[in-house]
Design an enzyme around this catalytic site. Structure first.
Site, PDB file in Angstrom:
ATOM      1  CG  ASP A  67      39.573 -14.794  37.156  1.00 57.97           C
ATOM      2  OD1 ASP A  67      39.787 -15.785  36.421  1.00 57.97           O
ATOM      3  OD2 ASP A  67      38.692 -13.946  36.912  1.00 57.97           O
ATOM      4  CB  SER A  68      41.327 -20.328  37.256  1.00 60.30           C
ATOM      5  OG  SER A  68      42.698 -20.091  36.945  1.00 60.30           O
ATOM      6  CG  ASP A 106      42.734 -13.433  34.737  1.00 61.02           C
ATOM      7  OD1 ASP A 106      42.765 -12.880  33.621  1.00 61.02           O
ATOM      8  OD2 ASP A 106      42.294 -14.589  34.904  1.00 61.02           O
ATOM      9  CE  LYS A 136      43.006 -14.005  31.219  1.00 61.97           C
ATOM     10  NZ  LYS A 136      41.533 -13.959  31.444  1.00 61.97           N
ATOM     11  CD  GLU A 138      36.440 -13.072  32.366  1.00 63.05           C
ATOM     12  OE1 GLU A 138      35.202 -12.933  32.341  1.00 63.05           O
ATOM     13  OE2 GLU A 138      37.009 -13.968  33.015  1.00 63.05           O
ATOM     14  CD  GLU A 205      37.265 -19.842  29.316  1.00 61.85           C
ATOM     15  OE1 GLU A 205      36.936 -20.753  30.121  1.00 61.85           O
ATOM     16  OE2 GLU A 205      37.685 -18.738  29.679  1.00 61.85           O
TER      17      GLU A 205
END
Length: 294
Positions: A67-68, A106, A136, A138, A205
């Site tokens: 998502d960066s 993501d 993925k 979080e 991270e």
């Protein structure tokens, strides 16, 4: 058969061509960590486009549509405004441009936190529209139930613990985590919880090195570090950071190129040629046929 892309030399554009199925699998990635150790660290980079996927795929075990892309591609201030539509479009492009790496997409903010059922609806859409191998998400202990729910329904999950950018407002910034004893213990518990819930791997991270080493030694699944420790089971970076496409380089990034400088120099040379009428030359133009040539 799998589909990848080759360059059409007449147009310099990517066109689909069939390629033998050589793609790695989720079980193969999971099996790289055996008896708590990974003999050969896993290589992971971000990719958002067909062409970048083509270039990175031969060198990577996994490609991440992070998502960066909100910041890298769209110039957004954070990852929070990223949508499922964005992730699906870029995820499908990367799958089309690769045939070797496991492709992970993501889950954007707000698409999975509400309930395991919401997460399944979002994740199943991503997998159906992109052809990716895994998603993925979080979160640690709070997301363990969701990870178990998805895994039980055939959706491989890569977890993400430590510094979680989607929670940046709650964290108060992007500083390294695990400096206090309480936070150290909480992140270690998060890692154990997501591994026990069925995540096939996890991104760790922005944590202090001793915590990264502790997490890697404490879970049976591969731990992919970013701003963590060389002792992790693998590493991931945002490709554009690694290539030096931006002026600012995060502390945890090693620059392997100067793409910003290369692009700037090339653009300057092109602009100078255009203004001097030195481009195009006879090599770049189409000469009209004369009647005598017909």
């Amino acid at each position: 058969m799998s589909t990848t892309f080759t360059l059409d030399t007449s147009t310099s554009r990517a066109n689909p061509t069939p390629a033998p199925m050589k793609r790695l699998t989720i079980p193969a990635i999971r099996a790289r960590k055996d008896a708590g150790a990974t003999a050969e660290p896993l290589v992971m980079l971000t990719a958002y486009t067909v062409r970048m996927a083509q270039l990175l795929d031969p060198h990577c075990d996994m490609l991440l549509i992070g998502d960066s892309l909100g910041q890298v591609i769209y110039g957004l201030p954070s990852t929070l405004p990223v949508t499922l539509d964005m992730m699906c479009a870029h995820g499908a492009a990367v799958v089309r441009g690769s045939y070797h790496s496991v492709v992970v997409v993501d889950m954007p903010f707000g698409s999975y936190e509400g309930s395991p059922q919401q997460a399944f609806a979002s994740a199943s859409r991503v997998m159906a529209e992109t052809g990716c191998a895994a998603i993925k998400l979080e979160g640690g202990q709070a997301m363990a139930e969701t990870i178990a729910f998805l895994s039980a329904r055939g959706i491989p999950v890569m977890a993400h613990v430590g510094l979680t950018p989607q929670a940046v407002n709650q964290l108060g910034g992007y500083g390294a985590r695990g400096r206090s004893q309480a936070e150290y213990a909480r992140i270690l518990d998060d890692a154990k919880a997501v591994a026990d819930a069925g995540a096939f791997a996890m991104v760790l991270e922005g944590v202090v090195d001793t915590l990264a080493d502790g997490v890697t030694a404490s879970v049976d699944v591969p731990v992919i570090g970013i701003g963590a420790s060389a002792q992790c089971d693998g590493q991931v970076l945002v490709t554009e950071d690694m290539l030096g496409l931006f002026e600012r380089t995060p502390r945890f990034v090693k620059r392997y190129g100067d793409m910003a400088g290369f692009v700037g120099d090339a653009a300057a040379a092109y602009a100078a040629d255009v203004r001097a009428r030195a481009f195009p030359t006879a090599d770049q133009i189409y000469v009209a046929k004369r009647k005598s040539d017909a």
